[in-house]
Design a protein around this motif. Structure first.
Motif, PDB file in Angstrom:
ATOM      1  N   ALA A 128      94.031  28.394  13.427  1.00 26.32           N
ATOM      2  CA  ALA A 128      94.704  27.340  14.202  1.00 26.32           C
ATOM      3  C   ALA A 128      94.268  25.972  13.704  1.00 26.32           C
ATOM      4  CB  ALA A 128      94.391  27.484  15.689  1.00 26.32           C
ATOM      5  N   ARG A 129      92.973  25.794  13.481  1.00 29.18           N
ATOM      6  CA  ARG A 129      92.478  24.499  13.016  1.00 29.18           C
ATOM      7  C   ARG A 129      92.920  24.177  11.600  1.00 29.18           C
ATOM      8  NH1 ARG A 129      87.178  25.693  13.263  1.00 29.18           N
ATOM      9  NH2 ARG A 129      87.205  26.975  15.074  1.00 29.18           N
ATOM     10  N   ASP A 133      97.441  23.611  13.490  1.00 25.87           N
ATOM     11  CA  ASP A 133      97.258  22.293  14.106  1.00 25.87           C
ATOM     12  C   ASP A 133      97.687  21.136  13.206  1.00 25.87           C
ATOM     13  OD1 ASP A 133      96.419  23.527  16.376  1.00 25.87           O
ATOM     14  OD2 ASP A 133      94.282  23.110  16.090  1.00 25.87           O
ATOM     15  N   ASP A 137     100.472  18.509  14.370  1.00 26.14           N
ATOM     16  CA  ASP A 137     100.172  17.077  14.428  1.00 26.14           C
ATOM     17  C   ASP A 137     101.175  16.271  13.610  1.00 26.14           C
ATOM     18  OD1 ASP A 137      97.992  17.513  16.062  1.00 26.14           O
ATOM     19  OD2 ASP A 137      96.549  17.538  14.398  1.00 26.14           O
TER      20      ASP A 137
END
Length: 153
Positions: A128-129, A133, A137
């Motif tokens: 996810a990071r 994400d 973003d």
């Protein structure tokens, strides 16, 4: 009571004066209020100088990254559990063999399910990071830019 729009006389002499222009005021009626009114012409919008930044391809990329993330985490946790079940069903002699004095391999593999689940959670958060994400973003920033552009018009 009904209204008959036909004239009282069958013949009406031609009128030399032009008919009055139609009223576009929504609060005055030429006929009954439920009669259809002419729609006002839409105000012209300025052509969009910039293309919208939030493309559908961005959402498609985000969806595929999220799908990959779910698959990795799910296959990690469920794959280990299915492997444990298959070994329990089809290799009972392997599962009952002892690792150390009094500790069967089946019990050790069952206890390892908790750390494997934690590993799946850690993989989910890491992907996810690193993958999901940043894409989200990017889409969020583009949507904010689009909203600001629309607000200045």
């Amino acid at each position: 009571m009904s209204y008959d729009p036909s004239p009282s006389y069958p013949y009406r002499p031609p009128d030399s004066s032009p008919p009055p222009p139609p009223s576009h005021d929504p609060y005055t009626y030429d006929t009954y209020p439920w009669a259809p009114q002419e729609a006002p012409e839409p105000a012209e919008r300025r052509p969009q100088r910039h293309a919208a930044l939030g493309h559908h391809s961005d959402l498609r990329v985000l969806r595929s990254a999220y799908r990959w993330q779910r698959r990795v985490a799910t296959l990690t946790a469920l794959g280990y559990f299915v492997l444990f079940l298959i070994l329990s069903a089809f290799a009972p002699s392997f599962m009952t063999s002892t690792v150390t004095d009094g500790l069967p391999l089946g019990l050790l593999l069952a206890l390892l399910q908790v750390p494997v689940t934690w590993l799946a959670i850690a993989l989910y958060e890491r992907t996810a990071r690193r993958r999901v994400d940043p894409i989200a973003d990017h889409i969020r920033k583009n949507a904010e830019l689009d909203a600001k552009r629309e607000g200045t018009r």
